[in-house]
Design a protein around this motif. Sequence first.
Motif, short mmCIF file in Angstrom:
data_model
loop_
_atom_site.label_atom_id
_atom_site.label_comp_id
_atom_site.label_asym_id
_atom_site.label_seq_id
_atom_site.Cartn_x
_atom_site.Cartn_y
_atom_site.Cartn_z
N ARG A 210 0.72 -1.18 0.15
CA ARG A 210 -0.05 0.01 0.03
C ARG A 210 1.00 1.39 0.08
O ARG A 210 0.58 2.22 -0.95
N TYR A 211 2.00 1.25 0.85
CA TYR A 211 2.69 2.51 1.12
C TYR A 211 3.75 2.72 -0.02
O TYR A 211 4.12 3.80 -0.52
N ARG B 20 1.82 4.24 -2.69
CA ARG B 20 1.73 5.58 -2.46
C ARG B 20 2.85 6.37 -2.69
O ARG B 20 2.80 7.51 -3.06
N TRP C 241 -7.71 -2.95 -0.39
CA TRP C 241 -7.75 -1.53 -0.24
C TRP C 241 -7.65 -1.00 -1.66
O TRP C 241 -7.53 0.17 -1.91
N PRO D 176 2.28 6.01 7.74
CA PRO D 176 1.57 7.24 7.53
C PRO D 176 2.40 8.43 7.75
O PRO D 176 2.10 9.39 7.31
N PRO E 134 -2.99 9.59 0.72
CA PRO E 134 -3.52 8.35 0.13
C PRO E 134 -3.34 8.47 -1.29
O PRO E 134 -3.59 9.76 -2.01
N GLU F 294 -6.59 3.97 -3.70
CA GLU F 294 -6.94 3.39 -2.61
C GLU F 294 -8.44 3.44 -2.27
O GLU F 294 -9.03 4.60 -2.47
N THR G 178 -11.69 3.59 -0.05
CA THR G 178 -11.82 4.30 1.33
C THR G 178 -11.98 3.13 2.52
O THR G 178 -12.90 2.25 2.20
#
Length: 896
Positions: A635-636, A639, A662, A884, A890, A894, A896
Amino acid sequence: MRIAYLVVEVTATDEGTRGVLAQARAMAEHHEVQVVNLLRSGEAALPLPVRHLVDLRDPRRPGVDPAVADAAQAARWHQRPSALVRAGWDRKFTALTDAALEHALGDLDVDAVVSTSPGLLAAAVELTPAHVVVAHHDHRPSVARTPEALLQHGPAADVVVAPTEVHATWLREQLGEVAPEVVVLPDPLDPGFRPRSRLDRPVITAVARLVPDKQLPKLVAAFAEVADQLPGWRLRIVGEGPQRVDVVRQIRRHGLWDRVEVVTSVPDLPAVWATSAVCAIASRSEGFALAALEAMAAGVPVVAFDAAAGARELVEHEVNGLLVAPESVAGLAAALLRLAEDETLRRRLGHAAAVTARGYEAGALAERWTRVLGDARAARAGRGRWAARAAAKPPRAPRPQSPEGLHDVVDRLTPAQARRDALAWTVRAARETGVPWFVVPPHGDDGPTVVLPAVARDRLLAALAEPGAPAHLSLREPEQHGWPERRGTPAVMAERLRGGRTPLLCVEPWPVGVLGDGASVAVELWELSAAGELVAPRRNRFAESVPLDRLTPALLAEVEVDDLTVPTLPLLATPALDTCRFPVDVVYTWVDGADPAWNADREQRLAGVTGDAAQTAQTRESSGQARYLDRDELRYSLRSIHLFAPWVRRIHLVTAGQVPAWLDVDHPRINLVHHRDLLPAEALPTFNSHAIETGLHRIEGLSEHFVYFNDDFLLGRPVPPERFFSPSGRNAVFPSPSVIGLSDLPAAPPYLRAAWNNRALLAERFGATITHHLAHAPYAHRVSVVEAVHGAFPAQLAATARSPFRAGSDVSTLSSLAQHLGLLTGDSFLSEADLAYVNLSNADVDRQLEEVLERGQDFICLGDHHDHALRATVLDRLLAEFYPAYYPVPAPWERT
């Protein structure tokens, strides 16, 4: 009050000496004053009696007062380094000066000592009796010369007198809680009669020490640019120093023997100013521009390079003189020409200069000095030096650096969005100035630059300060010549900067969080030369100067920069040769190791492995569940692409049919790819990243140029495509310092065996040996090069593709083999990875993650292992806090 002034070397033309002696002379009218001069190297007519400690008029036989050695011994001592003052602080101090100072200061019967150099400050706090108040008069900018001496010994002073508020602020910020009292007092004019200049003699005068900081060769070069247009004018340089030869050579170079004179010393400096029409100052920095003040007292206007501390404190542009951008020889030449040719302007500025000088009379400043020294004595209250410091009140708290609530704003912005805001606000301000301007488009690590004539500086500042600027934007004046940068809101900084002539400003987000890099817009203010050209204040990629008449709408082109249409030079409207102009994709491989169905397939597949392969497959390095653990890195990592590589065309996520909950797979920039689309049916299901690598180039729609990310690779700050590819399309290879080592070692892990296999294949084909692994950083590739690997080693890659778990016969196609083959064929090139490798198995993971938060790296790898020093819950908490904090915004894909 009994006061002793400590001076390193008295010279008639040195500004520092003149300022100190002027103050001492004024103070002597009401106090008992003595001047202690460390070194005597010549004769000088001085207004006060001076006690010389070391006489160097005959350097072979130095004399010392009081006598501490015979002449022969003194000469030897003078060759030895000082134990009191480091050579890097001031090379004039030696073992002989140590002894002389010890004798002179040890029993000094005064109430206060005023030191006038960092070295003398060190001597004063070490050698004077404890009851003596020490005031350091830092009349030269220690920040640009020897800041270490002032910062080390400044806390022991009772008070430091700075020549400018810029200097005082710097010292308070550097010393923090141990800062002494810091006050601002400029140097005074020497008491006595000063004749006024009639401004009718065609003479430009500079009075300065002939040292590099005064930049007198640049003054000669500026005069040379306009000498032919000023046939009756001369340049007069008054001063002495080690750069005299350089100045004379510059005069010879320009053929100005009959137009420029260098005078070592003069008996009557006020008379020199009375016979001058213009004062010229080319200094890089000044503590206080005393020469400018002395000229202004004679009604002579000043032309000077601007600086954070220096002429700016006295000269108000277009009011009592002219300031030009620092280091701008063309600007200095144009200003000299303008004042020489315009008598009306010269007289108007000269009259205002004389009015300004009246505020610096020595008598008024002596009253302020008396209060400063008196307050310092009162603060002592009979205590010793360090007891008084312990009782001193703490310094005032520093001003806040950024607006409140700023994090709430920046956590919703990417660097690209913030840079667009900065460019839009700057472009709006440039349009309001009403002058020609243009934009240099961004390139590589450089953001866009807005270029305007320097004459529009104040108008631009006023426009930048208008209401409506986004709250996350700041205006910054960069560091220059040792003076720290200044930053504030556009409204506040515009007021602080108005009247100066520094040529470079930056409109950018406040330096917090994700917006720390890649979001700045530079503003360059180019001086207009005498030939009508705008001259760049620093080197750039296209031109040193631009004729002003080229900046008309008809001759400018328009380009899109950050979604804004802006004017630029036609030369800059097309990409440069060193720009990547091809699409680049990103490929990820990922599995969810916690998926029960996937794990059941893994167990079943593992049970079916037989023979020699079973022994390797059963090891945890090949098939252990920890190899597939998902710590939410993907996920990151995605990002980080959104934040720091918005130029990526499309992101291809290769999985075993799994989809992160996600992830919006319908987003146009996301392409979900199944293993079955890339590998033969008999190779599935596979749990071997080496096998998956062999098929990634078959992704439908994949661009020729792509970057392969493991899911634990993350970008650390904005990176351009040129970090991965050359403009011709070759891909970068980032070697690791880790060596592959010897082959066939027992119990070697599969990744190392794959490296051995790669090495053997390339050695057999090319006769060359690879020695190092590649860095754990994103791998840049070309589809055509990967296809060439398959063509060169089809059997080995086919076997790797069909190995369900890592095996000793594997090759590592995209994490080593393709890159090294490219290096051998000329399709790749060696580069360096600015990488932070965080070892999640170590006990100091918290420290490693804290260091990474400084954002000093292009790439981050979160290297995981089977064994960990920290409990799983602790490690999960650290990562949950880190992710984070580093990547707060975000991505649009992604859910919500």
